[in-house]
Design a protein around this motif. Structure first.
Motif, PDB file in Angstrom:
ATOM      1  N   GLU A 139       0.938  -1.137  -0.079  1.00  0.00           N
ATOM      2  CA  GLU A 139       0.026  -0.120   0.011  1.00  0.00           C
ATOM      3  C   GLU A 139       0.754   1.159  -0.099  1.00  0.00           C
ATOM      4  O   GLU A 139       0.486   2.452  -0.031  1.00  0.00           O
ATOM      5  N   LEU A 140       2.288   1.262  -0.217  1.00  0.00           N
ATOM      6  CA  LEU A 140       3.070   2.231  -0.026  1.00  0.00           C
ATOM      7  C   LEU A 140       2.811   3.147  -0.975  1.00  0.00           C
ATOM      8  O   LEU A 140       2.512   4.420  -0.601  1.00  0.00           O
ATOM      9  N   GLU A 141       2.645   3.163  -2.248  1.00  0.00           N
ATOM     10  CA  GLU A 141       2.287   4.147  -3.192  1.00  0.00           C
ATOM     11  C   GLU A 141       1.235   4.734  -3.101  1.00  0.00           C
ATOM     12  O   GLU A 141       0.978   5.943  -3.200  1.00  0.00           O
ATOM     13  N   LYS A 142      -0.003   3.965  -2.978  1.00  0.00           N
ATOM     14  CA  LYS A 142      -1.406   4.582  -2.682  1.00  0.00           C
ATOM     15  C   LYS A 142      -1.076   5.575  -1.631  1.00  0.00           C
ATOM     16  O   LYS A 142      -1.865   6.612  -1.829  1.00  0.00           O
ATOM     17  N   PHE A 143      -0.630   5.340  -0.646  1.00  0.00           N
ATOM     18  CA  PHE A 143      -0.907   6.214   0.709  1.00  0.00           C
ATOM     19  C   PHE A 143       0.049   7.445   0.104  1.00  0.00           C
ATOM     20  O   PHE A 143      -0.548   8.539   0.800  1.00  0.00           O
ATOM     21  N   ILE A 144       1.308   7.361  -0.215  1.00  0.00           N
ATOM     22  CA  ILE A 144       2.030   8.469  -0.606  1.00  0.00           C
ATOM     23  C   ILE A 144       1.174   9.573  -1.334  1.00  0.00           C
ATOM     24  O   ILE A 144       1.262  10.718  -1.192  1.00  0.00           O
ATOM     25  N   THR A 145       0.812   8.833  -2.580  1.00  0.00           N
ATOM     26  CA  THR A 145       0.127   9.879  -3.533  1.00  0.00           C
ATOM     27  C   THR A 145      -1.131  10.357  -2.842  1.00  0.00           C
ATOM     28  O   THR A 145      -1.532  11.759  -3.188  1.00  0.00           O
ATOM     29  N   GLU A 146      -1.920   9.590  -2.102  1.00  0.00           N
ATOM     30  CA  GLU A 146      -3.136   9.914  -1.444  1.00  0.00           C
ATOM     31  C   GLU A 146      -3.093  11.149  -0.652  1.00  0.00           C
ATOM     32  O   GLU A 146      -3.691  12.009  -0.414  1.00  0.00           O
ATOM     33  N   ARG A 147      -1.900  10.614   0.323  1.00  0.00           N
ATOM     34  CA  ARG A 147      -1.652  11.932   1.474  1.00  0.00           C
ATOM     35  C   ARG A 147      -0.739  12.952   1.187  1.00  0.00           C
ATOM     36  O   ARG A 147      -0.412  13.630   1.856  1.00  0.00           O
ATOM     37  N   LEU A 148      -0.032  12.568  -0.153  1.00  0.00           N
ATOM     38  CA  LEU A 148       0.809  13.722  -0.616  1.00  0.00           C
ATOM     39  C   LEU A 148       2.090  13.874   0.313  1.00  0.00           C
ATOM     40  O   LEU A 148       2.307  14.847   0.777  1.00  0.00           O
ATOM     41  N   ILE A 149       2.389  12.554   0.876  1.00  0.00           N
ATOM     42  CA  ILE A 149       3.686  12.621   1.745  1.00  0.00           C
ATOM     43  C   ILE A 149       5.055  12.914   0.992  1.00  0.00           C
ATOM     44  O   ILE A 149       5.166  12.723  -0.322  1.00  0.00           O
ATOM     45  N   GLU A 150       5.657  13.728   1.553  1.00  0.00           N
ATOM     46  CA  GLU A 150       7.107  13.834   0.872  1.00  0.00           C
ATOM     47  C   GLU A 150       8.261  13.604   1.596  1.00  0.00           C
ATOM     48  O   GLU A 150       9.533  13.328   1.095  1.00  0.00           O
ATOM     49  N   ILE A 151       8.193  13.023   2.834  1.00  0.00           N
ATOM     50  CA  ILE A 151       9.308  12.514   3.619  1.00  0.00           C
ATOM     51  C   ILE A 151       9.314  11.085   4.012  1.00  0.00           C
ATOM     52  O   ILE A 151       7.993  10.803   4.418  1.00  0.00           O
ATOM     53  N   ALA A 152      10.122  10.380   3.621  1.00  0.00           N
ATOM     54  CA  ALA A 152      10.228   9.091   4.312  1.00  0.00           C
ATOM     55  C   ALA A 152      11.542   8.614   4.980  1.00  0.00           C
ATOM     56  O   ALA A 152      12.590   9.161   4.708  1.00  0.00           O
ATOM     57  N   VAL A 153      11.216   7.874   6.039  1.00  0.00           N
ATOM     58  CA  VAL A 153      12.459   7.630   6.747  1.00  0.00           C
ATOM     59  C   VAL A 153      12.473   5.906   6.456  1.00  0.00           C
ATOM     60  O   VAL A 153      11.976   5.085   6.780  1.00  0.00           O
ATOM     61  N   LEU A 154      13.942   5.399   6.125  1.00  0.00           N
ATOM     62  CA  LEU A 154      14.214   4.282   5.384  1.00  0.00           C
ATOM     63  C   LEU A 154      15.154   3.524   6.627  1.00  0.00           C
ATOM     64  O   LEU A 154      16.057   3.887   6.890  1.00  0.00           O
ATOM     65  N   THR A 155      14.342   2.532   7.001  1.00  0.00           N
ATOM     66  CA  THR A 155      15.039   1.308   7.901  1.00  0.00           C
ATOM     67  C   THR A 155      14.841   0.030   7.601  1.00  0.00           C
ATOM     68  O   THR A 155      14.761  -0.638   8.430  1.00  0.00           O
ATOM     69  N   VAL A 156      15.032  -0.145   6.208  1.00  0.00           N
ATOM     70  CA  VAL A 156      14.795  -1.506   5.632  1.00  0.00           C
ATOM     71  C   VAL A 156      16.051  -2.062   5.716  1.00  0.00           C
ATOM     72  O   VAL A 156      17.201  -1.406   5.773  1.00  0.00           O
ATOM     73  N   PRO A 157      16.110  -3.375   5.713  1.00  0.00           N
ATOM     74  CA  PRO A 157      17.550  -4.254   5.327  1.00  0.00           C
ATOM     75  C   PRO A 157      18.122  -3.619   4.097  1.00  0.00           C
ATOM     76  O   PRO A 157      17.481  -3.157   3.248  1.00  0.00           O
ATOM     77  N   SER A 158      19.504  -3.699   4.159  1.00  0.00           N
ATOM     78  CA  SER A 158      20.426  -3.150   3.164  1.00  0.00           C
ATOM     79  C   SER A 158      19.860  -3.748   1.556  1.00  0.00           C
ATOM     80  O   SER A 158      19.765  -2.831   0.764  1.00  0.00           O
ATOM     81  N   PHE A 159      19.627  -4.960   1.629  1.00  0.00           N
ATOM     82  CA  PHE A 159      19.369  -5.486   0.329  1.00  0.00           C
ATOM     83  C   PHE A 159      17.958  -4.886  -0.234  1.00  0.00           C
ATOM     84  O   PHE A 159      17.896  -4.989  -1.650  1.00  0.00           O
ATOM     85  N   ALA A 160      17.179  -4.633   0.333  1.00  0.00           N
ATOM     86  CA  ALA A 160      15.866  -4.023   0.045  1.00  0.00           C
ATOM     87  C   ALA A 160      15.972  -2.423  -0.267  1.00  0.00           C
ATOM     88  O   ALA A 160      14.860  -2.006  -0.585  1.00  0.00           O
ATOM     89  N   ALA A 161      17.003  -1.628   0.156  1.00  0.00           N
ATOM     90  CA  ALA A 161      17.035  -0.520   0.177  1.00  0.00           C
ATOM     91  C   ALA A 161      16.880   0.263  -0.940  1.00  0.00           C
ATOM     92  O   ALA A 161      16.006   1.314  -1.095  1.00  0.00           O
ATOM     93  N   GLN A 162      17.444  -0.116  -2.009  1.00  0.00           N
ATOM     94  CA  GLN A 162      17.368   0.674  -3.531  1.00  0.00           C
ATOM     95  C   GLN A 162      16.218   0.258  -3.888  1.00  0.00           C
ATOM     96  O   GLN A 162      15.420   1.355  -4.540  1.00  0.00           O
ATOM     97  N   GLN A 163      15.601  -0.959  -4.046  1.00  0.00           N
ATOM     98  CA  GLN A 163      14.227  -1.228  -4.479  1.00  0.00           C
ATOM     99  C   GLN A 163      13.191  -0.350  -3.753  1.00  0.00           C
ATOM    100  O   GLN A 163      12.226   0.256  -4.705  1.00  0.00           O
ATOM    101  N   VAL A 164      13.280  -0.318  -2.581  1.00  0.00           N
ATOM    102  CA  VAL A 164      12.048   0.516  -1.776  1.00  0.00           C
ATOM    103  C   VAL A 164      12.147   1.998  -2.177  1.00  0.00           C
ATOM    104  O   VAL A 164      11.272   2.651  -2.404  1.00  0.00           O
ATOM    105  N   THR A 165      13.423   2.531  -2.205  1.00  0.00           N
ATOM    106  CA  THR A 165      14.138   3.833  -2.826  1.00  0.00           C
ATOM    107  C   THR A 165      13.256   4.096  -4.237  1.00  0.00           C
ATOM    108  O   THR A 165      12.667   5.161  -4.332  1.00  0.00           O
ATOM    109  N   ASP A 166      13.262   3.320  -4.945  1.00  0.00           N
ATOM    110  CA  ASP A 166      12.690   3.476  -6.346  1.00  0.00           C
ATOM    111  C   ASP A 166      11.417   3.650  -6.201  1.00  0.00           C
ATOM    112  O   ASP A 166      10.518   4.677  -6.855  1.00  0.00           O
ATOM    113  N   ARG A 167      10.714   2.885  -5.555  1.00  0.00           N
ATOM    114  CA  ARG A 167       9.390   3.006  -5.244  1.00  0.00           C
ATOM    115  C   ARG A 167       8.994   4.140  -4.427  1.00  0.00           C
ATOM    116  O   ARG A 167       7.773   4.787  -5.089  1.00  0.00           O
TER     117      ARG A 167
END
Lengths: 213, 213
Positions: A139-167
């Motif tokens: 639900e990440l994209e849906k939430f960001i676009t609907e709520r117009l969120i501009e800031i994300a704090v990223l605490t995912v494991p290293s292997f997922a970091a770039q992929q989540v960042t792209d999203r």
DNA sequence: TAGATTGTTAATCGATTAACAATC
DNA sequence: TAGATTGTTAATCGATTAACAATC
């Protein structure tokens, strides 16, 4: 154009401002009305000239022999570092560190409000960590676009970091506070601020090996 | 006298070394034998001259056209930042942040092993957080002196920081990695390394206000 | 007034960046 | 050999520290 958009503050100065704010907030609480650069410097164990020069970046002006009006200085510092404004943020990766950050009261006090957290672990969905709901990463994209969120704090494991960042970037995120030890590739319009705990450990260990100075 | 005790490494260099290590460890895993300063610089998006100069502080020597032998470079970096040695450490203050740090596998991988955690909350006594037992704060001095612990990680609330620090120092602690936003007063023989999350937030917010560069 | 403190300009210090000979 | 890369010295840049006139 706001105050902070055309001025260029040195990074070392910005990094020190929160500690100044902490000191003068305590003095304000004690009922003090004015504070000098020397007062702050003594309390923090740093050079008073440095403090004076840092404070010159704020809108506050001091009076010789008296110092700075504390209320004015607090406002001046908060204005530069954006702690007088509120922002909604999401957290991605509700593991140990992520959960700790969600529970840290210091962020909302400084205008950074977590409105949701996302995780890939299905078992966490719908649970709350410090009053913040853990939602499915789907639900990440849906939430960001609907709520117009501009800031994300990223605490995912290293292997997922770039992929989540792209999203995050695709969904419109404008700034990422990155706690994973990975260099994130983002378009130039997106701000990435990375915290690397291991740098601190390295400095600590070197200083320990040297013995105290 | 060890290698690191007489040499003076610039702090910015020390802070970058862990990221170099991360990059070359990944290359080593892929089976690569040599790495050039340019390779590392490109991977991290920084200047290659800076990397070359940083690497000159290590014992590793490079070959023109070839670069540095990865195994040699890993050893050279680890040796400087002390990640080739093991230390026992305690954690004081098993709250949200403290518990997150206890669970972080990165520390023991780098030679920092938590052998106990202490907290003032009676309800936590005897429980385990990530295989680390939470002990009563009353047993702090006894544990330090008996086990000859030299390193403490401090994650207590601000109001308790100085008082706990005094107890740590009295018991013989030689280095404190401080996560509370307080300036700790210690004798000159004790190393204090403070991490201030709020500095990072301040820089992040200023950069957001400015927009991406 | 006297003197402590501000604001600002100048000097110093240290890190980054540039340049280039040596070398594999 | 040719040319990419190291190691190191020099130049630049920016932050810290020093100095001092202005001022309350």
């Amino acid at each position: 154009m706001t105050d902070s958009s055309d001025k260029k503050y040195p990074v070392p100065t910005i990094r020190r401002l929160p500690s100044y704010l902490r000191v003068i907030k305590a003095l304000d609480f004690e009922g003090r009305e004015f504070v000098s650069a020397t007062d702050i410097a003594n309390e923090l164990g740093i050079d008073s000239i440095k403090v004076r020069k840092d404070l010159a970046y704020t809108e506050a002006t001091g009076k010789p022999r008296v110092g700075y009006r504390i209320t004015e200085l607090m406002h001046g510092i908060r204005s530069i570092i954006g702690w007088d404004r509120n922002s909604e943020a999401i957290l991605v990766g509700a593991g140990c560190l992520g959960s700790a950050l969600l529970g840290f009261p210091g962020f909302s006090k400084r205008g950074l409000n977590f409105v949701a957290a996302f995780d890939a672990d299905r078992e966490k969905y719908g649970t709350y960590v410090h009053e913040c709901e853990i939602k499915p990463i789907e639900e990440l994209e849906k939430f960001i676009t609907e709520r117009l969120i501009e800031i994300a704090v990223l605490t995912v494991p290293s292997f997922a970091a770039q992929q989540v960042t792209d999203r995050l970037v695709n969904a419109g995120i404008k700034g990422i506070w990155n706690f994973s030890p990975v260099r994130l590739k983002v378009p130039p319009s997106v701000v990435v601020q990375s915290e690397n705990l291991m740098s601190g450990l390295a400095v600590f260990m070197v200083r320990m090996a040297r013995g105290a100075e």
